[in-house]
Design a protein around this motif. Structure first.
Motif, PDB file in Angstrom:
ATOM      1  N   ALA A 126       0.827  -1.210   0.000  1.00  0.00           N
ATOM      2  CA  ALA A 126       0.000   0.000   0.000  1.00  0.00           C
ATOM      3  C   ALA A 126       0.857   1.254   0.000  1.00  0.00           C
ATOM      4  CB  ALA A 126      -0.932   0.001   1.213  1.00  0.00           C
ATOM      5  N   TYR A 127       1.954   1.205   0.753  1.00  0.00           N
ATOM      6  CA  TYR A 127       2.820   2.374   0.835  1.00  0.00           C
ATOM      7  C   TYR A 127       3.452   2.681  -0.517  1.00  0.00           C
ATOM      8  CZ  TYR A 127       6.879   5.222   1.665  1.00  0.00           C
ATOM      9  OH  TYR A 127       7.813   6.206   1.577  1.00  0.00           O
ATOM     10  N   PHE A 128       3.996   1.655  -1.201  1.00  0.00           N
ATOM     11  CA  PHE A 128       4.613   1.889  -2.500  1.00  0.00           C
ATOM     12  C   PHE A 128       3.581   2.364  -3.516  1.00  0.00           C
ATOM     13  CE2 PHE A 128       8.005  -1.237  -1.144  1.00  0.00           C
ATOM     14  CZ  PHE A 128       8.985  -0.268  -1.037  1.00  0.00           C
ATOM     15  N   LEU A 129       2.389   1.789  -3.483  1.00  0.00           N
ATOM     16  CA  LEU A 129       1.355   2.154  -4.436  1.00  0.00           C
ATOM     17  C   LEU A 129       0.945   3.616  -4.265  1.00  0.00           C
ATOM     18  CD1 LEU A 129      -1.589  -0.110  -5.488  1.00  0.00           C
ATOM     19  CD2 LEU A 129      -1.970   2.304  -5.091  1.00  0.00           C
ATOM     20  N   TYR A 130       0.590   3.979  -3.043  1.00  0.00           N
ATOM     21  CA  TYR A 130       0.120   5.343  -2.795  1.00  0.00           C
ATOM     22  C   TYR A 130       1.267   6.335  -2.683  1.00  0.00           C
ATOM     23  CZ  TYR A 130      -4.678   3.766  -2.161  1.00  0.00           C
ATOM     24  OH  TYR A 130      -5.933   3.251  -2.368  1.00  0.00           O
ATOM     25  N   PRO A 153      -9.014  12.237  -5.648  1.00  0.00           N
ATOM     26  CA  PRO A 153      -9.125  10.936  -6.322  1.00  0.00           C
ATOM     27  C   PRO A 153      -8.211   9.868  -5.718  1.00  0.00           C
ATOM     28  CG  PRO A 153      -8.982  12.700  -7.929  1.00  0.00           C
ATOM     29  CD  PRO A 153      -8.661  13.311  -6.594  1.00  0.00           C
ATOM     30  N   ILE A 154      -7.089  10.282  -5.122  1.00  0.00           N
ATOM     31  CA  ILE A 154      -6.165   9.315  -4.536  1.00  0.00           C
ATOM     32  C   ILE A 154      -6.723   8.728  -3.245  1.00  0.00           C
ATOM     33  CG2 ILE A 154      -3.874   9.048  -3.486  1.00  0.00           C
ATOM     34  CD1 ILE A 154      -2.815  11.081  -5.453  1.00  0.00           C
ATOM     35  N   ILE A 155      -7.339   9.581  -2.428  1.00  0.00           N
ATOM     36  CA  ILE A 155      -7.791   9.103  -1.118  1.00  0.00           C
ATOM     37  C   ILE A 155      -9.168   8.441  -1.172  1.00  0.00           C
ATOM     38  CG2 ILE A 155      -6.450  10.884   0.057  1.00  0.00           C
ATOM     39  CD1 ILE A 155      -9.031  12.412   0.527  1.00  0.00           C
ATOM     40  N   ILE A 156      -9.895   8.569  -2.290  1.00  0.00           N
ATOM     41  CA  ILE A 156     -11.220   7.935  -2.394  1.00  0.00           C
ATOM     42  C   ILE A 156     -11.152   6.425  -2.136  1.00  0.00           C
ATOM     43  CG2 ILE A 156     -13.000   7.254  -4.051  1.00  0.00           C
ATOM     44  CD1 ILE A 156     -13.072  10.042  -5.101  1.00  0.00           C
ATOM     45  N   PRO A 157     -10.229   5.667  -2.751  1.00  0.00           N
ATOM     46  CA  PRO A 157     -10.193   4.223  -2.476  1.00  0.00           C
ATOM     47  C   PRO A 157      -9.894   3.900  -1.009  1.00  0.00           C
ATOM     48  CG  PRO A 157      -8.953   4.742  -4.468  1.00  0.00           C
ATOM     49  CD  PRO A 157      -9.268   6.034  -3.807  1.00  0.00           C
ATOM     50  N   ILE A 158      -9.073   4.731  -0.350  1.00  0.00           N
ATOM     51  CA  ILE A 158      -8.743   4.480   1.058  1.00  0.00           C
ATOM     52  C   ILE A 158      -9.977   4.684   1.926  1.00  0.00           C
ATOM     53  CG2 ILE A 158      -7.149   5.040   2.926  1.00  0.00           C
ATOM     54  CD1 ILE A 158      -5.319   6.316   0.879  1.00  0.00           C
ATOM     55  N   ILE A 159     -10.675   5.791   1.702  1.00  0.00           N
ATOM     56  CA  ILE A 159     -11.885   6.064   2.480  1.00  0.00           C
ATOM     57  C   ILE A 159     -12.949   5.012   2.198  1.00  0.00           C
ATOM     58  CG2 ILE A 159     -13.735   7.735   2.852  1.00  0.00           C
ATOM     59  CD1 ILE A 159     -11.748   9.942   2.176  1.00  0.00           C
ATOM     60  N   ALA A 160     -13.084   4.622   0.934  1.00  0.00           N
ATOM     61  CA  ALA A 160     -14.063   3.585   0.579  1.00  0.00           C
ATOM     62  C   ALA A 160     -13.729   2.262   1.271  1.00  0.00           C
ATOM     63  CB  ALA A 160     -14.095   3.391  -0.935  1.00  0.00           C
TER      64      ALA A 160
END
Length: 250
Positions: A126-130, A153-160
């Motif tokens: 997750a760290y490398f991806l984000y 748009p980057i944080i939407i998948p994390i919040i979801a």
């Protein structure tokens, strides 16, 4: 923890890139190393700090849990039960002993080693991806205020992932849980929520392979944006411009 570290250390990467860009330090650095090497150096360096902190926490939690289990099953528990026997009826003492045994059995049934190893893998994935995405955003803009339009748009998948986790805990093997645990942007959080309930080995292996492919692809895309954006100043950046940078040959 994964959710928190993505935000904290991702922001550190973006701010570091912004500082070097606004201070024009990067113009000197890229004369000695390739922009992609510079980006990966930042991602790996900050990641090493986060990994060290995680390992310290794991060692501390392992020590505390070992001591706690020892107190429940060893001499410390016997001393407490002996003291309680003078003040409590026999029935209450038996209930306490049964409760302690149940807790010990529950703890022993948890695949702690598997959970810790999977946590380290998904944390790094997750760290490398984000982290690569944060570095790309930092290279494309000139100030933290300009970065806000790209952060959502980057944080939407994390919040979801956090919102979906509550449904996943109710049905760890349902269709929603399995699907989200395979998508690289959501699998680090969702799969870690499923593992304690038991996940088929093939699903775990497929999720890991997809996450590796995901962060390799993300690093590639971020690197192509980073190599152009890091030397661009005063440019009004939008998604169309970033797409142009990705396809540009230099």
């Amino acid at each position: 923890l994964i959710y928190m570290f993505i935000f904290v250390y991702g922001a550190q990467i973006m701010q570091s890139v912004l500082d070097e860009k606004t201070n024009r330090i990067v113009e000197v650095i890229v004369s000695s190393v390739r922009p992609f090497q510079l980006m990966m150096g930042k991602v790996l360096g900050v990641g090493a700090v986060g990994l060290t902190q995680i390992l310290i926490w794991i060692a501390l939690m392992t020590t505390l849990s070992t001591v706690g289990i020892g107190l429940l099953s060893g001499g410390g528990n016997e001393v407490m039960m002996e003291a309680a026997a003078q003040q409590m009826p026999q029935e209450a003492i038996s209930q306490n002993q049964e409760m302690a045994a149940n807790i010990q059995t529950m703890i022993a049934s948890i695949p702690v080693v598997k959970i810790l190893l999977c946590f380290l893998f998904y944390f790094l994935g997750a760290y490398f991806l984000y982290g690569a995405l944060y570095a790309a955003v930092g290279s494309a803009v000139d100030s933290p205020q300009d970065a806000q339009q790209f952060m959502f748009p980057i944080i939407i998948p994390i919040i979801a992932s956090i919102m979906a986790m509550f449904f996943v805990l109710d049905d760890p093997n349902g269709g929603l849980a399995v699907t989200l645990s395979m998508i690289p942007f959501t699998s680090p959080i969702i799969m870690m929520a499923r593992i304690p309930f038991g996940v088929p080995d093939w699903q775990l292996a497929l999720s890991m392979v997809l996450l590796i492919a995901g962060f390799v692809g993300t690093i590639y895309v971020a690197g192509r944006i980073y190599r152009i954006g890091i030397l661009m100043y005063g440019v009004k950046v939008n998604w169309k411009v970033m797409k142009k940078w990705f396809t540009m040959k230099v």
